[in-house]
Design an enzyme around this catalytic site. Structure first.
Site, PDB file in Angstrom:
ATOM      1  N   ASP A   1       0.897  -1.247  -0.068  1.00  0.00           N
ATOM      2  CA  ASP A   1      -0.056   0.145  -0.015  1.00  0.00           C
ATOM      3  C   ASP A   1       0.957   1.288   0.173  1.00  0.00           C
ATOM      4  O   ASP A   1       2.344   1.095   0.095  1.00  0.00           O
ATOM      5  CB  ASP A   1      -1.138  -0.114   1.205  1.00  0.00           C
ATOM      6  CG  ASP A   1      -2.099   0.939   0.800  1.00  0.00           C
ATOM      7  OD1 ASP A   1      -2.216   1.715   0.011  1.00  0.00           O
ATOM      8  OD2 ASP A   1      -3.228   0.918   1.768  1.00  0.00           O
TER       9      ASP A   1
HETATM   10  C1  BGC Z   1      -5.015   3.138   0.494  1.00  0.00           C
HETATM   11  C2  BGC Z   1      -5.228   2.292  -0.759  1.00  0.00           C
HETATM   12  C3  BGC Z   1      -4.989   2.889  -2.116  1.00  0.00           C
HETATM   13  C4  BGC Z   1      -3.879   3.534  -2.023  1.00  0.00           C
HETATM   14  C5  BGC Z   1      -3.323   4.117  -3.489  1.00  0.00           C
HETATM   15  C6  BGC Z   1      -3.790   4.055   0.085  1.00  0.00           C
HETATM   16  O1  BGC Z   1      -3.898   5.197   0.934  1.00  0.00           O
HETATM   17  O2  BGC Z   1      -4.830   2.681   1.646  1.00  0.00           O
HETATM   18  O3  BGC Z   1      -6.401   1.557  -0.549  1.00  0.00           O
HETATM   19  O4  BGC Z   1      -5.424   1.775  -2.937  1.00  0.00           O
HETATM   20  O5  BGC Z   1      -3.771   4.399  -1.294  1.00  0.00           O
HETATM   21  O6  BGC Z   1      -4.284   5.183  -3.530  1.00  0.00           O
END
Ligand code: BGC
Length: 761
Positions: A286
């Protein structure tokens, strides 16, 4: 104790953590390509930076272009616009040494420009076909605009409505969550040998692996600690289901598991995901997941990057830990060439499977956007699906549906906003295209009724809190008048109306990422407004906007009709009109429990019995598992939702009351629509394993069917029960069934069920 019948699964199928393709042509292609790659170029493929500042036509000069040319980027995410994406792809293909195409990702969570209900709402449709179609349309629109990879579905089970991200998941049940995970993956990618065959199928990424929804106290990113028993029995299945459906990628979660952040947890990323479940795609972290492990306290950037790679992570989102330290770790013997090769191969395989090596511009057909994005037929379906996601929580004396006549006063801060309609995580939405509730209702009633509006109150009394809850351009344009002035204006229009539609609740960013709440009621100032509206004596319908279960104890007691509309997407306003005025009969059922108060959390239907359960019908007994000051009951249980029709359930009929371990039986029930309107009902099928070698939940969802019944019509619904359906994870985490007695329960929600018993001999 029952005899143990089968031991299976865990520890078998030792698929090594390698890429496991059966496609020798692909293997040869990648072998040849990797033979040409330097170690730095291989590490470059593992890097997924944010898109930075890229202006259309200026990709070459963008801040990221230099890295792309040097082969230091494997993909980019959250750039919107096919022209831009095409330009950037050209830099990779034409200006990097080996011309390896990039993969372009985005958070296409519940639609692209045509936005569907937030996932929690969508799950309440219990309609797998509709959910799959919503993902299909999202994939079609996103791919028309250059995107070939979506960070969806989010399948984290959560039993804590304080957590803002419950809005992005499918509620509290693992079985239902698993069915939805499969439907979404099919919708995005296609299935079997029809996967990625067309340029409107995109790669799916199931997230957040694992257990992200179980953070302590509902606080985002917080510590998770639970038994392996519970992980396997109650939290893992939706991720595993996505893998079974062939999901191409998996995103690691931010939280720790067993004291090690998921991103560095080898047991999770390799042993469970690959060896036990057979996953053969790639794993991405993530956002800054690798760098955050420095704050988790398990080492400096070099150490945590090496640990992530050792654990089985293939791609580093944003942190650039891999890019900046893995070569050094390799030189120092802390990571091996085999580990780097494996991760690189998995990324290249994903690109190959998507067809990017045969045509790097497969997803860059610039003529598609106009025809395919926000297309009328997509919007039509989104309107239909939004209506299916709404849950009618209360409807005293059939106040709903309303007649299309007289004056309808829409009152409340959510009644006249476009920006808050699509809901959280709708990054591609064009807010200007969404419709406000007021305009939606006007369009549905036409000239038959008069729709008027007053804001009535701000979102909250606290402007700082309101700011936080309306980020990302979702402002509710705070009104500077006093609470009383705003309320009086609303009461004035309410007084002259025939019915009041109170549009209250959360703004779209009141839930979502980093939007945990410690109190989960309708905000104070709105609740006071609601009380005053009720005092007018006019009929009041609460149209509730929310991204999470709220504590609606007072509202349930005092408001005659409550329609929970979640955040229904770009077409929600029309769908609200469709349901309020009876063009559509509501059929949504909650996939998450609504507690009476925060102190009851976690409250979920599939709990254990304990050694001191309450006797049936009691809400307090001394020395029993309960509270002094509140019953154990929710306000609305899992599976609950009303209709404008009334559905009557017969008794359950079993085809036999005993089966052996090779046998099967059926459980049937007849459902009759006793109402005057045609309607849909979600028939839910639960089982309780009465005695187990480990304690078993008081009920578990094992099946469901959404049926359509004309007024007066009856249908018999039949569920098949086999020993396979009765399996669970025993103490040694073997997936087994055990002989003994079982309860079968069928009904329109998890509380009101008809039951029967059978024995597995
Ligand atoms: C979130 C994810 C997301 C990623 C990319 C993160 O802060 O937890 O769910 O896919 O950002 O935007």
């Amino acid at each position: 104790m029952k005899k143990l019948i089968t031991t299976v699964l865990l520890g078998c199928a030792m698929i090594t953590a390698g890429a496991q393709s059966k496609d020798s042509k692909m293997d040869r292609f990648i072998d040849e390509l990797m033979n040409k790659m330097t170690i730095e170029e291989k590490i470059g493929q593992l890097n997924l930076p944010g898109s930075g500042d890229i202006v259309t036509g200026q990709a070459k000069n963008s801040d990221i272009a230099g890295k792309i040319k040097r082969g230091q980027v494997g993909g980019l995410f959250n750039i919107k616009g096919v022209e831009k994406i095409k330009d950037v792809q050209r830099v990779a293909v034409e200006e990097s040494r080996l011309g390896i195409p990039l993969i372009f990702g985005m958070d296409v969570i519940h639609g692209y420009e045509t936005v569907f209900p937030i996932p929690l709402g969508l799950s309440c449709s219990w309609d797998m076909e509709a959910i799959e179609k919503s993902a299909r349309i999202a994939a079609t629109e996103a791919s028309a605009d250059g995107i070939c990879w979506t960070f969806s579905p989010m399948v984290d089970i959560s039993r804590d409505p304080r957590w803002g991200r419950v809005s992005e998941g499918n509620g509290e049940d693992p079985y239902l969550g698993g069915q939805i995970a499969k439907a979404m993956v099919r919708g995005y990618q296609g299935t079997g040998d029809k996967t990625f065959t067309t340029n409107n199928q995109i790669m799916s990424c199931v997230k957040h692996y694992a257990l992200y929804g179980a953070g302590e106290a509902g606080r985002d990113y917080n510590t998770v600690d639970m038994s392996h028993q519970r992980m396997y029995s109650e939290y893992f299945y939706p991720y595993q289901a996505a893998v079974e459906a062939g999901v191409g990628s998996v995103m690691a979660s931010f939280n720790e598991v067993d004291g090690v952040p998921a991103t560095a947890n080898r047991w999770l990323m390799t042993e469970v995901l690959r060896n036990q479940w057979g996953f053969n795609g790639f794993v991405v972290t993530d956002f800054t997941g690798i760098a955050e492990m420095v704050d988790h306290g398990i080492g400096d950037l070099q150490t945590v990057s090496a640990r992530a790679l050792n654990a089985g992570i293939d791609m580093d989102m944003v942190a650039e830990g891999f890019l900046t330290t893995i070569k050094k770790s390799f030189d120092e013997g802390k990571v091996t060439k085999a580990e780097i090769d494996l991760a690189c191969r998995r990324i290249l395989e994903a690109k190959y499977k998507l067809g990017l090596f045969s045509d790097p511009y497969k997803y860059c057909d610039v003529s598609r956007v106009k025809k395919e994005v926000y297309a009328p037929e997509h919007r039509q379906l989104a309107r239909k699906i939004a209506a299916e996601s709404f849950v009618l929580l209360k409807n005293d004396n059939n106040l709903l549906p309303l007649s299309k006549k007289g004056t309808i006063a829409v009152v409340g801060p959510l009644g006249n906003t476009k920006e808050n309609m699509p809901g959280t995580w709708s990054v591609a939405a064009d807010f200007n295209k969404a419709t406000t509730v007021v305009d939606g209702l006007k369009s549905v009633v036409g000239n038959k009724a008069n729709v008027v509006y007053a804001k009535g109150s701000n979102l909250t009394t606290d402007p700082v809190l309101e700011d936080r809850a309306t980020m990302f351009d979702r402002s509710l344009k705070r009104d500077d008048r006093t609470e009383e002035e705003l309320r009086n204006e609303a009461l004035q229009i309410a007084k002259n109306a025939d019915v009041i539609v109170a549009t209250l609740g959360e703004s779209s960013e009141y839930s979502g990422e980093s939007s945990s709440r410690s109190e989960i009621g309708i905000p104070d100032v709105q609740q006071r407004l609601l009380m005053e509206l009720l005092k007018t004596g006019k009929p009041v319908v609460l149209v509730l906007f929310t991204g999470r279960p709220l504590t609606l104890t007072w509202e349930n007691e005092n408001v005659p009709a409550i329609l929970n509309v979640w955040f229904g997407g770009t077409e929600a306003a029309y769908a609200i009109g469709d349901v309020l005025f009876g063009d559509v009969n509501p059929s949504g059922k909650l996939t998450t429990t609504f507690p009476q108060n925060v102190g009851q959390i976690p409250l979920y239907y599939n709990h254990k019995n304990t050694g001191r359960p309450l006797a049936e019908g009691k809400w307090f007994e001394k020395f029993r598992s309960n509270y002094l000051d509140v019953s154990n009951d929710p306000v609305y249980p899992f599976g609950y939702g009303l209709s404008y029709s009334q559905f009557d359930y017969s008794d359950v009929t079993l085809s036999s009351t005993a089966i052996d371990s090779n046998g099967e039986l059926t459980a049937s029930i007849t459902v009759t629509n006793k109402g005057k309107m045609d309607g849909k009902e979600v028939v839910q099928f639960y089982i309780r394993d009465i005695v187990g070698s480990v304690t078993r939940p008081v009920k578990e969802l094992k099946g469901f069917e959404k049926i359509f019944l004309k007024a007066g019509e009856a249908k018999t619904v039949t569920f098949k029960i086999t020993p396979e359906l009765l399996k669970f994870y025993n103490y040694d985490l073997n997936y087994v069934f055990e002989l003994g007695d079982f309860d079968v329960m069928i009904g329109g929600n998890s509380r009101d069920v008809k039951s029967a018993k059978f024995t597995l001999k």
